[in-house]
Design a protein around this motif. Structure first.
Motif, PDB file in Angstrom:
ATOM      1  N   MET A   1       2.485  -0.161  -1.309  1.00 45.88           N
ATOM      2  CA  MET A   1       1.772  -0.572  -2.514  1.00 45.88           C
ATOM      3  C   MET A   1       2.530  -0.169  -3.773  1.00 45.88           C
ATOM      4  SD  MET A   1      -2.083   0.496  -3.570  1.00 45.88           S
ATOM      5  CE  MET A   1      -2.665   0.344  -5.263  1.00 45.88           C
ATOM      6  N   ASN A   2       2.998   1.069  -3.809  1.00 48.52           N
ATOM      7  CA  ASN A   2       3.686   1.572  -4.990  1.00 48.52           C
ATOM      8  C   ASN A   2       4.945   0.773  -5.295  1.00 48.52           C
ATOM      9  OD1 ASN A   2       4.272   3.737  -7.077  1.00 48.52           O
ATOM     10  ND2 ASN A   2       6.063   3.957  -5.755  1.00 48.52           N
ATOM     11  N   GLU A   3       5.754   0.507  -4.268  1.00 48.02           N
ATOM     12  CA  GLU A   3       7.030  -0.175  -4.513  1.00 48.02           C
ATOM     13  C   GLU A   3       6.829  -1.632  -4.919  1.00 48.02           C
ATOM     14  OE1 GLU A   3       9.262   1.798  -4.992  1.00 48.02           O
ATOM     15  OE2 GLU A   3       8.345   3.469  -3.944  1.00 48.02           O
ATOM     16  N   GLN A   4       5.829  -2.294  -4.365  1.00 45.87           N
ATOM     17  CA  GLN A   4       5.576  -3.677  -4.780  1.00 45.87           C
ATOM     18  C   GLN A   4       5.011  -3.740  -6.200  1.00 45.87           C
ATOM     19  OE1 GLN A   4       6.676  -6.353  -3.297  1.00 45.87           O
ATOM     20  NE2 GLN A   4       7.559  -4.980  -1.753  1.00 45.87           N
ATOM     21  N   GLN A   5       4.185  -2.779  -6.547  1.00 43.57           N
ATOM     22  CA  GLN A   5       3.699  -2.719  -7.932  1.00 43.57           C
ATOM     23  C   GLN A   5       4.839  -2.365  -8.878  1.00 43.57           C
ATOM     24  OE1 GLN A   5       0.924  -3.649  -9.140  1.00 43.57           O
ATOM     25  NE2 GLN A   5      -0.782  -3.266  -7.742  1.00 43.57           N
TER      26      GLN A   5
END
Length: 377
Positions: free
Chosen positions: A166-170
């Motif tokens: 989630m963090n890397e895609q955001q």
């Protein structure tokens, strides 16, 4: 389901935090060491992909590192496709450079955000203490501080992996996907949107059966790439697929151990691809209707290594800013996913067949145009 650790409370605290941490001399030394090592490994797709794998072999409890290694392999294969058998016939030089820079920027950004987190974890294991207080030194989202704190207490590898997905895609959403430069040159173009129709967005995971030592593939296909929610959902489904069969996971690890990443698709299918060109460029030829059924007498598809295809790139520093600004954003941590079969070979072979026909059609049209021009002369 939320874990018992008061994560929601910690996320709320992170949203309100305006602290500017002060680092000790020892802290600053660790920060410098990690910064140097990250820059060293972030040279190109091959060095990044290998760094993820090397980390995973030392710390297999960090599942995300294996997932990142495999996805990064696929990014490298797509980069070299731009100089390979089919895409040079379908894209002009500028389109291929634009697409490469789009892929390279995303690959570079994710690594420079995630790899320091991995190295902090590694250093913390050695020193037997949590180093989450150093995350802000690397521009890591405040979202990840409670996540790593929870992992330190729980060892919940699955939750950590989903949070990192989630963090890397955001993280790349505003910096790459919604970046106006890339929207104009890549993501808003008809060619990019055509990828869904051609099923070009496969993530392939090779593995080797222990008895026959045969190469096999499973994987997943991402659609609606421009949607951050869809990319997060896809990442979680791919992770679930990767870890759903323990015996196959071991076979994936075995394959990765014995096949270092070069960027060439020869890495996983040497019977179909070669890193040396066998077919003459622009040669008039009928497309292969069943390309995956290639026999030993047929010429293989060209798939060059990354070192042959693209040089190392100089990147501008990452844009400042923290994507985490509202508690509602954490819903993707627990959102529903669909179980995937992993059956991808038929779809992948169909994609190659479509590319073969697309190249044949374009070459046929070019030949007719050339013949018409000659008649006019």
């Amino acid at each position: 389901m939320w874990p018992r650790f008061p994560l929601k409370k910690q996320f709320k605290k992170a949203l309100k935090s305006k602290d500017h941490p002060v680092f000790t001399g020892d802290d600053q030394m660790i920060i410098k060491q990690i910064d140097i090592r990250t820059r060293e490994k972030n040279r190109n797709n091959v060095t990044r992909t290998q760094a993820y794998w090397d980390f995973y072999t030392k710390h297999p409890e960090i599942h995300w590192s294996l997932l990142a290694h495999l996805v990064s392999r696929n990014a490298g294969w797509t980069m070299t496709d731009l100089k390979g058998e089919h895409l040079p016939h379908l894209l002009n030089d500028k389109e291929r450079v634009d697409f490469f820079q789009f892929l390279e920027r995303g690959n570079w950004l994710i690594f420079q955000d995630a790899y320091p987190q991995l190295l902090l974890y590694e250093k913390g294991k050695v020193q037997k203490r949590s180093l989450t207080h150093l995350l802000p030194a690397f521009g890591v989202s405040t979202f990840m501080t409670p996540v790593w704190q929870y992992y330190d207490q729980s060892g919940d590898s699955s939750f950590l992996t989903k949070a990192l997905i989630m963090n890397e895609q955001q993280y790349i959403e505003s910096r790459v996907i919604q970046n106006q430069t890339y929207k104009k040159t890549v993501t808003d173009t008809a060619l990019f949107k055509l990828q869904d129709l051609l099923n070009l967005n496969h993530i392939l995971i090779p593995y080797t059966t222990p008895s026959l030592k045969q190469r096999k593939l499973f994987g997943h296909t991402v659609h609606h790439f421009s949607s951050v929610d869809e990319r997060i959902k896809f990442g979680k489904e791919l992770y679930d697929l990767l870890y759903s069969v323990k015996s196959r996971l071991t076979q994936v690890e075995d394959w990765a151990t014995h096949h270092p990443h070069t960027g060439s698709r020869k890495d996983y299918w040497p019977q179909l691809f070669n890193d040396i060109r066998e077919r003459i460029p622009n040669e008039s030829r009928k497309p292969r209707e069943k390309p995956c059924g290639i026999n030993e007498n047929e010429k293989k598809f060209f798939s060059p290594p990354l070192s042959y295809s693209w040089g190392d790139q100089q990147h501008q520093s990452s844009e400042k800013g923290d994507w985490f600004n509202h508690l509602n954003q954490v819903h993707n941590l627990t959102s529903h996913i669909e179980k995937q079969s992993g059956d991808i070979l038929a779809s992948y072979c169909d994609t190659i067949e479509k590319l073969e026909f697309a190249v044949f059609a374009k070459n046929t049209l070019r030949e007719k145009e050339d013949a018409s021009d000659q008649r006019k002369v």
